[in-house]
Scaffold this motif. Structure first.
Motif, PDB file in Angstrom:
ATOM      1  N   PRO A 132       0.804  -1.231   0.000  1.00 39.70           N
ATOM      2  CA  PRO A 132       0.000   0.000   0.000  1.00 39.70           C
ATOM      3  C   PRO A 132       0.833   1.275   0.000  1.00 39.70           C
ATOM      4  N   TYR A 133       1.968   1.256   0.695  1.00 40.60           N
ATOM      5  CA  TYR A 133       2.840   2.435   0.699  1.00 40.60           C
ATOM      6  C   TYR A 133       3.297   2.777  -0.715  1.00 40.60           C
ATOM      7  N   VAL A 134       3.737   1.781  -1.448  1.00 39.58           N
ATOM      8  CA  VAL A 134       4.221   2.004  -2.812  1.00 39.58           C
ATOM      9  C   VAL A 134       3.106   2.566  -3.686  1.00 39.58           C
ATOM     10  N   TYR A 135       1.911   1.987  -3.593  1.00 38.93           N
ATOM     11  CA  TYR A 135       0.812   2.405  -4.453  1.00 38.93           C
ATOM     12  C   TYR A 135       0.376   3.840  -4.155  1.00 38.93           C
ATOM     13  N   ALA A 136       0.256   4.171  -2.857  1.00 39.18           N
ATOM     14  CA  ALA A 136      -0.164   5.523  -2.479  1.00 39.18           C
ATOM     15  C   ALA A 136       0.864   6.555  -2.908  1.00 39.18           C
ATOM     16  N   ARG A 137       2.152   6.235  -2.765  1.00 35.20           N
ATOM     17  CA  ARG A 137       3.185   7.198  -3.124  1.00 35.20           C
ATOM     18  C   ARG A 137       3.278   7.387  -4.626  1.00 35.20           C
ATOM     19  N   GLU A 138       3.115   6.283  -5.362  1.00 36.78           N
ATOM     20  CA  GLU A 138       3.143   6.399  -6.817  1.00 36.78           C
ATOM     21  C   GLU A 138       2.023   7.312  -7.309  1.00 36.78           C
ATOM     22  N   ALA A 139       0.857   7.197  -6.690  1.00 35.76           N
ATOM     23  CA  ALA A 139      -0.311   7.942  -7.169  1.00 35.76           C
ATOM     24  C   ALA A 139      -0.360   9.366  -6.631  1.00 35.76           C
ATOM     25  N   PHE A 140      -0.049   9.556  -5.353  1.00 39.90           N
ATOM     26  CA  PHE A 140      -0.350  10.838  -4.707  1.00 39.90           C
ATOM     27  C   PHE A 140       0.855  11.544  -4.104  1.00 39.90           C
ATOM     28  N   GLY A 141       2.046  10.954  -4.207  1.00 45.65           N
ATOM     29  CA  GLY A 141       3.223  11.648  -3.741  1.00 45.65           C
ATOM     30  C   GLY A 141       3.720  11.202  -2.376  1.00 45.65           C
ATOM     31  N   ASP A 142       4.750  11.892  -1.908  1.00 44.75           N
ATOM     32  CA  ASP A 142       5.458  11.499  -0.696  1.00 44.75           C
ATOM     33  C   ASP A 142       4.584  11.504   0.553  1.00 44.75           C
ATOM     34  N   PHE A 143       3.771  12.555   0.723  1.00 45.76           N
ATOM     35  CA  PHE A 143       3.015  12.671   1.972  1.00 45.76           C
ATOM     36  C   PHE A 143       2.012  11.541   2.121  1.00 45.76           C
ATOM     37  N   ALA A 144       1.290  11.214   1.043  1.00 47.90           N
ATOM     38  CA  ALA A 144       0.342  10.104   1.092  1.00 47.90           C
ATOM     39  C   ALA A 144       1.077   8.795   1.357  1.00 47.90           C
ATOM     40  N   GLY A 145       2.240   8.628   0.732  1.00 51.55           N
ATOM     41  CA  GLY A 145       3.023   7.431   0.976  1.00 51.55           C
ATOM     42  C   GLY A 145       3.470   7.320   2.419  1.00 51.55           C
ATOM     43  N   PHE A 146       3.908   8.440   2.973  1.00 52.27           N
ATOM     44  CA  PHE A 146       4.348   8.420   4.368  1.00 52.27           C
ATOM     45  C   PHE A 146       3.184   8.079   5.298  1.00 52.27           C
ATOM     46  N   LEU A 147       2.020   8.715   5.104  1.00 46.19           N
ATOM     47  CA  LEU A 147       0.871   8.425   5.964  1.00 46.19           C
ATOM     48  C   LEU A 147       0.492   6.954   5.896  1.00 46.19           C
ATOM     49  N   THR A 148       0.583   6.373   4.706  1.00 41.97           N
ATOM     50  CA  THR A 148       0.273   4.955   4.557  1.00 41.97           C
ATOM     51  C   THR A 148       1.258   4.105   5.338  1.00 41.97           C
ATOM     52  N   ALA A 149       2.554   4.396   5.176  1.00 47.23           N
ATOM     53  CA  ALA A 149       3.574   3.628   5.886  1.00 47.23           C
ATOM     54  C   ALA A 149       3.451   3.794   7.395  1.00 47.23           C
ATOM     55  N   TRP A 150       3.245   5.012   7.826  1.00 48.19           N
ATOM     56  CA  TRP A 150       3.128   5.303   9.261  1.00 48.19           C
ATOM     57  C   TRP A 150       1.907   4.600   9.858  1.00 48.19           C
ATOM     58  N   SER A 151       0.772   4.690   9.177  1.00 45.90           N
ATOM     59  CA  SER A 151      -0.458   4.078   9.657  1.00 45.90           C
ATOM     60  C   SER A 151      -0.326   2.561   9.709  1.00 45.90           C
ATOM     61  N   TYR A 152       0.266   1.995   8.673  1.00 43.67           N
ATOM     62  CA  TYR A 152       0.405   0.536   8.626  1.00 43.67           C
ATOM     63  C   TYR A 152       1.360   0.053   9.714  1.00 43.67           C
ATOM     64  N   TRP A 153       2.392   0.825   9.957  1.00 47.49           N
ATOM     65  CA  TRP A 153       3.360   0.446  10.991  1.00 47.49           C
ATOM     66  C   TRP A 153       2.705   0.449  12.373  1.00 47.49           C
ATOM     67  N   ILE A 154       1.899   1.458  12.656  1.00 50.03           N
ATOM     68  CA  ILE A 154       1.175   1.501  13.928  1.00 50.03           C
ATOM     69  C   ILE A 154       0.300   0.266  14.073  1.00 50.03           C
ATOM     70  N   THR A 155      -0.434  -0.053  13.009  1.00 53.07           N
ATOM     71  CA  THR A 155      -1.305  -1.220  13.026  1.00 53.07           C
ATOM     72  C   THR A 155      -0.526  -2.477  13.386  1.00 53.07           C
ATOM     73  N   ALA A 156       0.639  -2.624  12.795  1.00 54.13           N
ATOM     74  CA  ALA A 156       1.409  -3.859  12.956  1.00 54.13           C
ATOM     75  C   ALA A 156       1.883  -4.062  14.387  1.00 54.13           C
ATOM     76  N   TRP A 157       2.536  -3.056  14.967  1.00 54.27           N
ATOM     77  CA  TRP A 157       3.124  -3.326  16.283  1.00 54.27           C
ATOM     78  C   TRP A 157       2.104  -3.319  17.418  1.00 54.27           C
ATOM     79  N   VAL A 158       1.033  -2.544  17.285  1.00 53.45           N
ATOM     80  CA  VAL A 158      -0.019  -2.613  18.305  1.00 53.45           C
ATOM     81  C   VAL A 158      -0.759  -3.947  18.207  1.00 53.45           C
ATOM     82  N   SER A 159      -0.995  -4.418  16.988  1.00 53.86           N
ATOM     83  CA  SER A 159      -1.648  -5.716  16.802  1.00 53.86           C
ATOM     84  C   SER A 159      -0.786  -6.841  17.354  1.00 53.86           C
ATOM     85  N   ASN A 160       0.531  -6.731  17.185  1.00 52.51           N
ATOM     86  CA  ASN A 160       1.418  -7.752  17.741  1.00 52.51           C
ATOM     87  C   ASN A 160       1.297  -7.826  19.258  1.00 52.51           C
ATOM     88  N   ALA A 161       1.219  -6.675  19.899  1.00 54.47           N
ATOM     89  CA  ALA A 161       1.050  -6.666  21.351  1.00 54.47           C
ATOM     90  C   ALA A 161      -0.276  -7.297  21.751  1.00 54.47           C
TER      91      ALA A 161
END
Length: 506
Positions: A132-161
């Motif tokens: 998703p990070y790659v797709y969002a950044r390709e379409a909408f630029g750096d900021f959208a890509g960063f938000l996707t990566a940041w959001s997904y990362w939060i999801t991952a480590w909180v879900s692991n806990a």
């Protein structure tokens, strides 16, 4: 394989390559991987089959520990991440709404499959690690890509806990912890660090663990589901709508509980760089893994519904244990189900630990996350794995020492919202590619089909946001906004580096 020997220069994404944007589906300037100052990973982006240092398939000292996933492992990764520990609790969780919750299950399944198909098409266009990070950044630029990566990362480590804490409850059946808080905390941390160590050993071992965990999880659950159908009694189903709400309200309410069950549908797309022949296998693995998980979810839920009387199921804290006890007699079911739950959660933790490191790796490679996250060893972003498991461990310690179960449960609900941000942006990116003429040159009917699937996936993602609740959305937005400060710092650093380089060259 080597980029230089397998890929024409015009398809590498380098500026000046004739027809680059059209051939690769990359929307022009600012594309990740375009060659230029301050853009890590420039030589590989947009190049199917490109090999980066340290990635699976790369040669070198670590090559024997690094191996690209085939279709079976990629499918197992999707299944293992979708089917976590929640499957053992879902029947009792939705029983208060009645059997209409099966309708919500069906709708969620259709939405998840639509999303899986969209990820398959996106991975065919951009077969690179990051999903998703790659797709969002390709379409909408750096900021959208960063938000996707940041959001997904939060999801991952909180879900692991969350998974680790839930796993301890089943571990207590096998190895009684006698309510000891230190022992319980130690067990929760052990459950998190074992998958992390498997990841640090290399993608070769990640794949092996995932295959074994998926098989050991899938076979007994299927046996329970089939056995439940043999003992099925329609009188146990209870009312169609048990809570007195309207049909729409009951479906939406039960869907709010069930929606977390399908998180992980993007797993193969996130690890596309580690999948052999990603243009073909990512889409297949995503759809096959989602279908298999949906089949198992629906079959086991229906089986438990028809085996355990409704009034008992509503109050059950271990519905699979109750179902096995009623089917075969005795009390051995609790131990068997505890073993299955532990295998399921360890498999999910194994896969999520890998995914939690892949998205920051892709972002760091493009200069949107700190460079340390771009380091790989044996095909695994080791820093991402370590940071993720440390954060999840700290959250686990906080949960047990502070006793704030309500706060922790709220954070788990927040992950439902944060996970939908990449889903929404990925669906929107596919819609952008289709409408902007950057889609593959296909027959009009296929274009219409892809557009309908994309709109369905976007609508499904919006439904997930609505189902996560006002409090989760509110706190999830705060998590996202906290990341804006990180993005500002990284952007400032990149601009300063570019200015210094320009001054030096002049």
């Amino acid at each position: 394989m080597s980029t230089a020997t397998t890929t024409p220069q015009s398809d590498t994404g380098a500026p000046g390559g004739a027809g680059t944007a059209e051939a690769s589906g990359i929307p022009g300037a600012g594309t990740p991987g375009a060659t230029g100052a301050g853009t890590p990973g420039a030589t590989e982006a947009g190049t199917p089959g490109a090999t980066e240092a340290g990635t699976p398939g790369a040669t070198g000292a670590d090559g024997k520990h690094s191996r690209r996933f085939g279709l079976p492992v990629a499918t197992a990764l999707v299944m293992g991440n979708i089917i976590g520990g929640g499957i053992f609790l879902l029947p009792a969780s939705v029983a208060p709404y009645g059997t209409i919750s099966l309708v919500a299950f069906g709708i969620l399944t259709l939405g998840a499959i639509a999303l899986a198909l969209v990820f398959g098409r996106l991975a065919h266009r951009h077969p690179r690690t990051g999903g998703p990070y790659v797709y969002a950044r390709e379409a909408f630029g750096d900021f959208a890509g960063f938000l996707t990566a940041w959001s997904y990362w939060i999801t991952a480590w909180v879900s692991n806990a969350a998974l680790a804490v839930a796993a301890v409850g089943y571990l207590d059946v096998l190895v009684p912890l006698h309510g000891s808080k230190p022992a319980t905390l130690a067990a929760a941390l052990l459950v998190q660090w074992l998958p992390a160590l498997a990841n640090l050993a290399g993608t070769r071992y990640v794949g092996a663990v995932q295959i074994v965990a998926t098989v050991l999880k899938f076979v007994p659950l299927l046996l329970v589901a089939v056995g439940g159908l043999l003992f099925f009694d329609s009188s146990h189903l209870g009312p169609f709508r048990a809570d007195g709400e309207s049909a729409l309200g009951a479906v939406s309410a039960s869907a709010a509980i069930l929606l977390f069950s399908y998180l992980g549908v993007e797993s193969a797309a996130v690890s596309a760089g580690e999948v052999r022949d990603p243009r073909r296998n990512v889409g297949r693995a995503t759809v096959l893994g989602t279908l298999a998980a949906a089949f198992l979810y629906l079959l086991t839920t229906l089986s438990v519904f028809g085996t355990v009387p409704h009034e008992r199921l509503v109050a059950s804290s271990a519905p699979f244990t109750d179902a096995v006890d009623l089917m075969f007699g005795g009390t051995w079911g609790g131990t068997a189900v505890a073993c299955m739950a532990l295998v399921s959660m360890l498999g999910a933790l194994n896969g999520w630990t890998l995914l939690s490191a892949q998205t920051p790796y892709a972002a760091a490679r493009d200069g949107l996350f700190p460079k340390v996250f771009a380091r790989k060893r044996r095909g695994v972003p080791t820093v991402g794995v370590l940071v993720t498991v440390v954060l999840a461990s700290l959250l686990t310690v906080y949960n047990y020492t502070a006793g704030t179960e309500g706060v922790f449960e709220t954070l788990v609900l927040v992950t439902t919202f944060t996970a939908t941000v990449p889903y929404l942006l990925s669906s929107a990116a596919q819609f952008f590619f289709l409408l902007s003429g950057q889609s593959d040159r296909v027959h009009r009917l296929r274009l219409i089909r892809d557009t309908v699937l994309t709109l369905a996936a976007f609508g499904f993602s919006l439904w997930l946001v609505a189902g996560s609740g006002y409090a989760a959305v509110y706190q999830g937005v705060l998590f996202l906004f906290a990341g804006v400060l990180v993005y500002a710092g990284m952007s400032a650093r990149r601009r300063r580096a570019a200015a210094e380089e320009a001054a030096t060259s002049s």
